[in-house]
Structure formats: structure tokens, C-alpha cells
Design a protein around this motif. Structure first.
Motif, PDB file in Angstrom:
ATOM      1  N   SER A  48       0.843  -1.269   0.090  1.00 50.17           N
ATOM      2  CA  SER A  48       0.086  -0.079  -0.093  1.00 50.17           C
ATOM      3  C   SER A  48       0.737   1.371  -0.146  1.00 50.17           C
ATOM      4  CB  SER A  48      -0.951  -0.128   1.171  1.00 50.17           C
ATOM      5  OG  SER A  48      -0.191  -0.030   2.411  1.00 50.17           O
ATOM      6  N   ASP A  82      -1.965 -11.117  14.602  1.00 48.41           N
ATOM      7  CA  ASP A  82      -1.233 -10.718  12.956  1.00 48.41           C
ATOM      8  C   ASP A  82       0.173 -10.914  13.173  1.00 48.41           C
ATOM      9  OD1 ASP A  82      -0.617  -9.690  10.790  1.00 48.41           O
ATOM     10  OD2 ASP A  82      -2.089  -7.883  11.087  1.00 48.41           O
ATOM     11  N   SER A  90       3.855   1.298   5.676  1.00 48.71           N
ATOM     12  CA  SER A  90       2.832   0.821   5.378  1.00 48.71           C
ATOM     13  C   SER A  90       1.966   0.038   6.441  1.00 48.71           C
ATOM     14  CB  SER A  90       3.038  -0.403   3.992  1.00 48.71           C
ATOM     15  OG  SER A  90       3.517  -1.448   4.775  1.00 48.71           O
ATOM     16  N   VAL A  91       2.669  -0.654   7.334  1.00 44.30           N
ATOM     17  CA  VAL A  91       2.004  -1.048   8.450  1.00 44.30           C
ATOM     18  C   VAL A  91       1.466  -0.040   9.520  1.00 44.30           C
ATOM     19  CG1 VAL A  91       2.231  -2.487  10.541  1.00 44.30           C
ATOM     20  CG2 VAL A  91       3.577  -3.176   8.553  1.00 44.30           C
ATOM     21  N   ASP A  97       0.636   3.160   8.566  1.00 41.09           N
ATOM     22  CA  ASP A  97      -0.524   3.788   7.982  1.00 41.09           C
ATOM     23  C   ASP A  97      -1.993   2.784   7.950  1.00 41.09           C
ATOM     24  OD1 ASP A  97       0.719   5.948   7.075  1.00 41.09           O
ATOM     25  OD2 ASP A  97       0.916   5.272   4.977  1.00 41.09           O
ATOM     26  N   GLU A  98      -1.537   1.435   8.037  1.00 40.41           N
ATOM     27  CA  GLU A  98      -2.688   0.558   8.000  1.00 40.41           C
ATOM     28  C   GLU A  98      -3.348   0.730   9.408  1.00 40.41           C
ATOM     29  OE1 GLU A  98      -3.061  -4.163   8.477  1.00 40.41           O
ATOM     30  OE2 GLU A  98      -1.453  -3.477   7.041  1.00 40.41           O
ATOM     31  N   LEU A  99      -2.500   0.862  10.533  1.00 39.42           N
ATOM     32  CA  LEU A  99      -3.145   0.822  11.836  1.00 39.42           C
ATOM     33  C   LEU A  99      -3.512   2.234  12.429  1.00 39.42           C
ATOM     34  CD1 LEU A  99      -0.219  -1.421  13.609  1.00 39.42           C
ATOM     35  CD2 LEU A  99      -2.357  -2.173  12.564  1.00 39.42           C
ATOM     36  N   GLN A 156      -4.469   5.077  10.009  1.00 42.41           N
ATOM     37  CA  GLN A 156      -5.362   5.736   9.269  1.00 42.41           C
ATOM     38  C   GLN A 156      -6.991   5.566   9.541  1.00 42.41           C
ATOM     39  OE1 GLN A 156      -4.496   8.087   7.086  1.00 42.41           O
ATOM     40  NE2 GLN A 156      -2.479   7.598   7.406  1.00 42.41           N
ATOM     41  N   ARG A 213     -10.673   4.409   9.502  1.00 49.11           N
ATOM     42  CA  ARG A 213     -11.330   3.541   8.634  1.00 49.11           C
ATOM     43  C   ARG A 213     -12.630   4.220   8.001  1.00 49.11           C
ATOM     44  NH1 ARG A 213      -9.229  -1.654   9.079  1.00 49.11           N
ATOM     45  NH2 ARG A 213      -8.019  -1.962  10.813  1.00 49.11           N
TER      46      ARG A 213
END
Length: 378
Positions: free
Chosen positions: A2, A164, A366-367, A369-371, A373, A375
């Protein structure tokens, strides 16, 4: 992969991360220094919580990060200092088991995302080994994401209950080049003379003098090399609890081995060596193995942990604890210059496949941002 964050829009505050480091592992410390530099360059605010000694050695502040002194112990004062440092963090990233456990205690159930990177496996026996397994389970169950530097560490995290667990791209900064750039051959000859290896093969091992490093097996193997002409010299750089035991064996058995203590010139030592030895009972992404391949020094290592995955066809691999196999592999290489050249070339190609520092930072971002940002609402 991502898209990753760069500099924040004008007027907005950037992502603030806290990197938690125990400070006792060279690989994780160098990784955090590299990571901090890359994150800061991309507009991320970084605070590194680590012992003051780690900042002196790795200069996190020089990379643009804020450094907060947090001792390695898990006493209440240490945890309180870490809790304060994490108070306004958007995300906490802890490196290693003990640093991760302190981060879990400091966060105390807060909803701040916690990323944990396992760089290696903690080593212990008996009751302490059981305690470490309990700590592992506590940490991985509390972590939002666990990153393992090798496939077997990822499997271990999943087996311990991680929600995860992913394979991490981990790059170390390029190893320092030999000190005397203009004449590296002269520098190598000078160092070999200082070590007592003039006119004889120099075999180099680097690592703490602990049980799991396999140095007792290495000393067993040395007996087979004493009949060679000239007799190779084994030099071991490192300190640890087994120094007295190993030194007594070296003296009692009159072994051609030198213990030279902890050194900060591993690049120079490797440049002077004929072979690199890694007889450990377990390793992940061994810093020494990477340095050996970068330096084009043939490596003999044990087929354990993440070593086969790391080196591919670029090393001679032997079973752990098998002194005969280790001795035979070294003897064969010393008598086969063509095989040594092949390993050097394989090492150069293998090193080119490892993640770069930019790729490592991109994956971590990227990790993050995933956690962090928001939703979208469904």
C-alpha cells in the motif's frame, strides 16, 4: 504494498511514533537507527526509548530522532519513564522480547497500536526458559502486529497466539569499510600481524561468549586443524559468561585460538580473515553472516534458525553441535580456493537480494498507515 506516508500536509501534525529498544542487541539497535533515519526523512516524528549507552553508540539523535533514556530493566521507574514517553504517541514499535514486554506494561491496555519486531529468539534453559515463553505469549497477544525477521520467528509468534504476524523486511546499514581505504591489503596485513596470523590462515568468529553460540563445539573442531601446515589461527571477538571456561580450555589443550574481547572493528577483522565461522545453536538474520557475505569472506555456519533462508547457496552449512562436520568443512575450504571464490561470488549475489533500507522503511510505514489511518464508514 500500500502507499506509504511522506511529509504531512501543511498545517497538520505528523505521525508520532515511539521506538522502544532494549539496547543489548547490535542488530536491532542498528535497525532502529536506520529506521529512525528513514522515518524522519519521510516526515514522521520519532522518539527512541533506549539506554543512554545505545544512543552514544548508534546516535539516534543524529538521525533526527528524540532520545529518551529508559534503562533496560523492567522496574517501576523504567516503566514509568516509558509510559510518559508513549503518552501522546500515535503508535509504539518495540524491538525484542524484553523491550516489547516493557512497552506492554507501559501502555497498560491503552488503545495505542503496538507493533512488535522479533529480531531474534531469547535463549534460556530450565525455569527461565519457561518464563520467557510466558513473556512471549503475553507480548504477542497484546501486540497489534508482530513482525518476525525470519519465517520461523513468524511461525513462533503465531504459535504463541499472535493475532497478526508477518515476515519483516529488515535491512542493516552497509557495513563499515576497512579503516585504511587507500591500501586495504596493507591494513589487512597489519591487523593479521597484530593478531598473530602472519603466514597462516585466519578464521574469524564474532559473538557473545554464551552457551548457545556453539564455541565449545568450535574448540572441539580446532583439534582437527592442528595437524594442518600451517596451523590456522581462530580468533573470537566477543565477551560473555563463558570467557573463563573457554580460556582455560584454550590454555589447557594448547589450542591455536585467541579471545580478543568485544571489538568495534568487525569490518576490519573480516577484511583480514580467510574464513568466517558461525557455529551457533540458533540465529535469525545474523549480523555477522551478513557482514561476511558483504565482505566476500567465505562463511561456514550451522544450519539453524534463519541462517539457510538468509545465506542461500552462499555458505557451507553444517549441523549444530557436530565438531567433525565443522572441522571437515573448514579443512575442505582451506584446501579449495576455487570453492572459496564460488562462495564469495554467491555471497555477493545473495546480498543483493536482501531488502534495502528504503524497502524496510516502506514496509514499516505501510504497517503504520494501516494501523493509524481512519477506517471509512460502511
Amino acid at each position: 504494498m500500500s502507499p506509504v506516508s511522506t511529509h504531512p500536509p501543511h498545517g497538520q501534525s505528523s505521525l508520532r511514533t515511539v521506538q522502544v529498544l532494549g539496547g543489548g542487541n547490535a542488530g536491532s539497535s542498528a535497525h532502529v537507527r536506520s529506521l529512525a533515519s528513514g522515518l524522519v526523512a519521510r516526515g514522521v516524528r520519532v522518539t527512541v526509548c533506549a539506554p543512554a549507552e545505545a544512543d552514544r553508540l548508534y546516535d539516534f539523535t543524529g538521525a533526527g530522532a528524540e532520545h529518551v533514556h529508559v534503562p533496560r530493566s523492567s522496574d517501576p521507574a523504567s516503566v514509568a519513564a516509558l509510559r510518559e514517553a508513549c503518552r501522546d504517541a500515535d503508535l509504539v514499535h518495540a524491538h525484542g522480547l524484553h523491550a516489547s514486554f516493557r512497552a506492554v506494561l507501559a501502555l497498560g491496555g491503552r488503545r495505542t497500536p503496538l507493533v512488535v519486531t522479533w529480531h531474534n529468539r531469547a535463549h534460556a534453559e530450565g525455569a527461565r526458559a519457561h518464563l520467557l515463553r510466558l513473556l512471549e505469549r503475553r507480548v504477542v497477544k497484546a501486540a497489534t502486529v508482530v513482525l518476525g525477521t525470519t519465517s520461523d520467528l513468524v511461525d513462533r509468534a503465531r504459535g504463541s497466539g499472535a493475532r497478526d504476524a508477518r515476515l519483516a523486511a529488515v535491512a542493516l546499514p552497509p557495513p563499515p569499510r576497512p579503516a585504511e581505504q587507500d591500501d586495504p591489503e596493507r591494513a589487512g596485513s597489519k591487523l593479521r600481524a597484530e593478531l598473530g596470523a602472519t603466514g597462516r590462515p585466519l578464521l574469524m568468529a564474532v559473538g557473545s561468549l554464551e552457551r548457545h553460540r556453539g564455541y565449545r563445539t568450535l574448540l572441539d573442531a580446532v583439534h582437527a586443524w592442528r595437524r594442518l601446515d600451517p596451523v590456522p589461527l581462530v580468533v573470537i571477538a566477543g565477551e560473555g559468561p563463558l570467557r573463563g571456561v573457554l580460556q582455560r580450555r584454550i590454555e589447557d589443550e594448547e589450542l591455536p585460538v585467541r579471545l580478543i574481547g568485544r571489538r568495534d572493528d568487525v569490518g576490519d577483522l573480516l577484511a583480514a580473515a580467510d574464513l568466517a565461522l558461525l557455529p551457533s545453536g540458533w540465529e535469525s538474520r545474523s549480523v555477522f553472516a551478513q557482514a561476511a557475505l558483504h565482505a566476500r569472506v567465505p562463511l561456514v555456519a550451522t544450519r539453524v534458525g534463519g541462517i539457510p533462508e538468509l545465506v542461500g547457496e552462499a555458505a557451507e552449512l553444517v549441523p549444530y553441535g557436530n565438531a567433525k562436520a565443522l572441522a571437515d568443512a573448514v579443512t575442505a575450504l582451506l584446501a579449495d580456493p576455487a570453492r572459496c571464490e564460488l562462495l564469495k561470488d554467491n555471497g555477493t549475489r545473495q546480498a543483493a537480494t536482501w531488502p534495502t533500507e528504503d524497502e524496510t522503511v516502506a514496509q514499516v510505514l505501510s504497517v503504520y498507515d494501516e494501523l493509524t489511518q481512519p477506517r471509512p464508514l460502511l
